[in-house]
Motif scaffolding. Sequence first.
Motif, PDB file in Angstrom:
ATOM      1  N   ARG A 263       0.908   7.928  -1.478  1.00 35.19           N
ATOM      2  CA  ARG A 263       0.111   7.114  -0.991  1.00 35.19           C
ATOM      3  C   ARG A 263      -1.407   7.461  -1.601  1.00 35.19           C
ATOM      4  O   ARG A 263      -2.384   7.025  -1.003  1.00 35.19           O
ATOM      5  N   LEU A 316       4.935  -7.818   5.167  1.00 36.72           N
ATOM      6  CA  LEU A 316       5.059  -6.803   4.400  1.00 36.72           C
ATOM      7  C   LEU A 316       5.571  -7.251   2.887  1.00 36.72           C
ATOM      8  O   LEU A 316       6.383  -8.027   2.872  1.00 36.72           O
ATOM      9  N   HIS A 321       4.077  -2.525   2.549  1.00 41.63           N
ATOM     10  CA  HIS A 321       2.577  -2.388   3.142  1.00 41.63           C
ATOM     11  C   HIS A 321       2.230  -3.861   3.358  1.00 41.63           C
ATOM     12  O   HIS A 321       2.661  -4.787   2.498  1.00 41.63           O
ATOM     13  N   GLU A 355      -4.616   0.942   3.145  1.00 37.76           N
ATOM     14  CA  GLU A 355      -3.508   0.096   3.729  1.00 37.76           C
ATOM     15  C   GLU A 355      -3.119   0.182   4.958  1.00 37.76           C
ATOM     16  O   GLU A 355      -3.409   1.308   5.762  1.00 37.76           O
ATOM     17  N   CYS A 356      -2.246  -0.586   5.369  1.00 40.19           N
ATOM     18  CA  CYS A 356      -1.672  -0.564   6.700  1.00 40.19           C
ATOM     19  C   CYS A 356      -0.019  -0.781   6.729  1.00 40.19           C
ATOM     20  O   CYS A 356       0.338  -1.866   5.946  1.00 40.19           O
ATOM     21  N   GLY A 357       0.475  -0.285   7.384  1.00 39.34           N
ATOM     22  CA  GLY A 357       2.064  -0.671   7.676  1.00 39.34           C
ATOM     23  C   GLY A 357       2.404  -1.580   8.845  1.00 39.34           C
ATOM     24  O   GLY A 357       1.524  -2.222   9.587  1.00 39.34           O
TER      25      GLY A 357
END
Length: 413
Positions: A263, A316, A321, A355-357
């Motif tokens: 990442r 997602l 992500h 980013e975020c999950g």
Amino acid sequence: MVASLAVSAFFPTPSSSSTLLGKASKSIGDGPELLDVQGIVAKPSPSSAAMQVKANAQAAPKINGTKVGLKSETLKFEEEVTYSAPRTFYNQLPDWSMLLAAVTTIFLAAEKQWTLLDWKPRRPDMLADAFGLGKIVEDGLAFRQNFSIRSYEIGADRTASIETLMNHLQETALNHVRIAGLMDDGFGATPEMSKRNLIWVVTKMQVLVEKYPSWGDVVQVDTWVGSSGKNGMRRDWHVIDCKTGETLVRAKSVWVLMNKHTRKLSKMPEEVRAEVGPYFIERTAIIDEDSKKLVKLNDNTAHYVKKGLTPRWGDLDVNQHVNNVKYIGWILESAPTVIMESHELAGMTLEYRRECGRDSVLQSLTSVSSDCAESSDGFAGIECEHLLQLECGDEIVRGRTKWRPKLSQVARN
């Protein structure tokens, strides 16, 4: 005497023997067929047969002095007795109605398939490629695709939402890579990128909306790519109304490479540059780039805060992500309703920080600017600053939006 013999030769009269034979045949009654005086088999009439069946039904036999009913046998016999009309030329013809129905069904099915294969517009605003995946244009350097605005893609204003338009931009970008033959197994990744576990991530995007399409409109989206520094790639879009030809949306973005395992951002390998470089065009959809710095908001400087935002599984993408279009919806979660009721989004600038999950919990912050610039039509617009961050404080997206009064509000004033 001679005359009577001659008449009898042509018109024979029943003799006593023939009369006795007829009586004898009637008395037998054990078969459906009877013999006439000339020995020709004749079928009984329906009335006589019915009377015979009824007679048999009424005459119940006795066994040891007890009457035994033969109702089931009688019904069975009645079911077996069938009669048919005399055979003529007309009733021996085949059932043409069944044949006609079969031919009609086959013809309608063939006509439907032919319509799907050779679809042509019935009106000028219906384009033949509105349902296709697009095509390469401008000598293979650009990509074009049409979209029909669906009923589920419009909002409260009866026009396409900003998320719908952003999805169209993203779809054409991916189809461009696929139709050009550059897509491998990643989300827009080329074969050389897949070998190195690299994916594209967007870092900045600017969108200008001049007019929103309505339900049933068909829009044409053109997209192309260009270089952005040493390790980046720029992608532009130009959206027009297929019926009027007027510009609806102009957008530009900057993309960089990231390792999908670590990442972390990566430099562009020469092998990847050799794949995408031949498609670069030195042309931009937005000339006046928004170079104004985006400020960072906090709880003290933000006017509106929306907390507890969490991604769903459907938010997602294939890289696990959150899709960047979802960020736009989260940013507008904290925008005041009074602005969205009286104004429409005219433009936005976004900077993607991280980013975020799926397990992330976010909050959206919005600050309304007081120094609103006056638009060309004499009505003041509204400018807002936005921040989307994790609850721990890590920034996800910084943004700026510009709003103009809706046409209904302008007419009312």
